[in-house]
Design a protein around this motif. Structure first.
Motif, short mmCIF file in Angstrom:
data_model
loop_
_atom_site.label_atom_id
_atom_site.label_comp_id
_atom_site.label_asym_id
_atom_site.label_seq_id
_atom_site.Cartn_x
_atom_site.Cartn_y
_atom_site.Cartn_z
N SER A 136 25.34 24.34 -8.73
CA SER A 136 25.21 22.89 -8.84
C SER A 136 26.60 22.29 -8.68
O SER A 136 27.61 22.98 -8.83
CB SER A 136 24.63 22.50 -10.20
OG SER A 136 25.49 22.92 -11.26
N LYS A 144 24.30 24.66 -3.04
CA LYS A 144 22.91 24.91 -3.41
C LYS A 144 22.44 26.26 -2.87
O LYS A 144 21.77 27.02 -3.57
CB LYS A 144 22.01 23.80 -2.87
CG LYS A 144 20.53 24.04 -3.16
CD LYS A 144 19.64 23.02 -2.49
CE LYS A 144 19.66 21.71 -3.22
NZ LYS A 144 18.62 20.75 -2.71
N ASP A 197 24.94 28.18 -11.66
CA ASP A 197 24.02 28.06 -12.79
C ASP A 197 22.57 27.86 -12.36
O ASP A 197 21.71 27.56 -13.18
CB ASP A 197 24.44 26.89 -13.68
CG ASP A 197 24.48 25.56 -12.93
OD1 ASP A 197 24.19 25.54 -11.72
OD2 ASP A 197 24.82 24.53 -13.55
N THR A 198 22.30 28.05 -11.08
CA THR A 198 20.93 27.88 -10.60
C THR A 198 20.53 29.08 -9.76
O THR A 198 21.38 29.86 -9.31
CB THR A 198 20.76 26.60 -9.77
OG1 THR A 198 21.59 26.71 -8.60
CG2 THR A 198 21.15 25.37 -10.56
N GLU A 199 19.25 29.22 -9.54
CA GLU A 199 18.75 30.28 -8.66
C GLU A 199 18.24 29.65 -7.38
O GLU A 199 17.41 28.73 -7.41
CB GLU A 199 17.62 31.06 -9.33
CG GLU A 199 17.03 32.14 -8.45
CD GLU A 199 15.81 32.81 -9.06
OE1 GLU A 199 15.27 33.72 -8.43
OE2 GLU A 199 15.40 32.37 -10.15
#
Length: 304
Positions: free
Chosen positions: A158, A153, A173-175
């Motif tokens: 993810s 994280k 795939d996340t910020e």
């Protein structure tokens, strides 16, 4: 909570002990976490070491990061995949990983990210945020290990799990946003203050438990749908004594702020607790008479 509710709580604890045990068994992994003292006892007893030693390259969980097989050491402990903090961070492109042997703290430096993990803590600090590490940060054979979901994280990833092949799939795939952007200022302000007022002298686990009650109420249709609304709810009388006597306005100590941040990140002692009381100070037995007993942490009894 309010200094209401007293009378033979001890007997009720005994009578409800079997129910407490049953409740703990059915909690989901995210709903029940180790008390830090229990974590320390397990680690000192070598349980984590035994888990790690028992994992061979053939049996340890596999990790695939953005389609690339990760070759670092992994092991599965209490249904949680652990990775070495140095190996994983450098694989993800960190600039450095520094070690403080006195405090047993690792500091990871990467682009726009500083991450700190301390042995036996049940959280990792990243960018001013406090990420819940349910089963703790663990040192095994001189290497610090952290839960893969927590460190992933922090690196903006993810994690998906395929049980058939015991494989964790990590995807960028996340910020990962900083604390200033992530935490709602009002929520942090009031949650840290009610935790401090109710459990300022309790250990971190006890502080998180009080925060869990507030967050569980926010999620329940029985109570107001905001942290402020829950704290100052007077629809059925005073719910939290500090809201009535003014101690909720006191500046919280550092650990109360950490506990509040952890709760806002999803940390929870139990998803079922909605009430708590100090059995030695309570002046009414309404809670113990009417609500199912779940657990005792420090000076507080918790009920669903």
């Amino acid at each position: 909570m309010s200094k209401f509710f007293k009378r033979n709580v001890f007997m009720r604890r005994c009578l409800a002990a079997f129910m407490c045990a049953a409740l703990l068994i059915v909690f989901t992994p995210g709903a029940y976490a180790l008390d830090p003292e229990e974590l320390r006892a397990r680690n000192d007893g070598g349980q984590a070491e035994a888990y790690a030693a028992g994992e061979t390259r053939a049996t340890s969980p596999a990790v695939v990061i953005n389609g690339i097989d990760y070759s670092g050491k992994t092991f599965l402990y209490n249904s949680t995949t652990y990775v070495g903090i140095r190996e994983y961070s450098m694989f993800m492109g960190a600039d450095s990983v520094d070690w403080n042997p006195d405090s047993k703290t690792a500091t990871v430096s990467a682009d726009e990210l500083t991450l700190r993990a301390k042995h036996l803590n049940t959280y990792v600090e990243a960018g001013g945020r406090y990420l819940w590490a349910r089963d703790g940060v663990i040192i095994v054979s001189g290497t610090m290990y952290v839960p893969i979901r927590v460190i992933a994280k922090a690196f903006g990833c993810s994690v998906g799990w395929e049980s058939g092949t015991r494989t964790a799939y990590v995807t960028s795939d996340t910020e990962f946003v900083s604390a200033e952007k992530f935490y709602n200022g009002d929520d942090l302000y009031w949650l840290s203050r009610i935790i401090n007022a109710e459990a300022g002298n309790e250990p971190l686990y006890g502080k998180i438990a009080v925060g869990s009650v507030v967050m569980n109420r926010v999620s329940s249709s029985m109570f107001p749908q905001s942290i402020y609304g829950v704290i100052f709810d007077m629809s059925s009388g005073v719910q939290f004594t500090p809201a009535a006597n003014g101690t909720v306005y006191n500046t919280p100590n550092e650990e109360s702020v950490i506990a509040a941040k952890l709760c806002l990140e999803g940390a929870s002692v139990s998803d079922s607790i909605l009430f708590f009381m100090n059995g030695r100070l309570a002046e009414s037995s309404w809670i113990s008479d009417n609500r199912p007993y779940v657990m005792t942490i420090g000076n507080h009894d918790f009920f669903s």
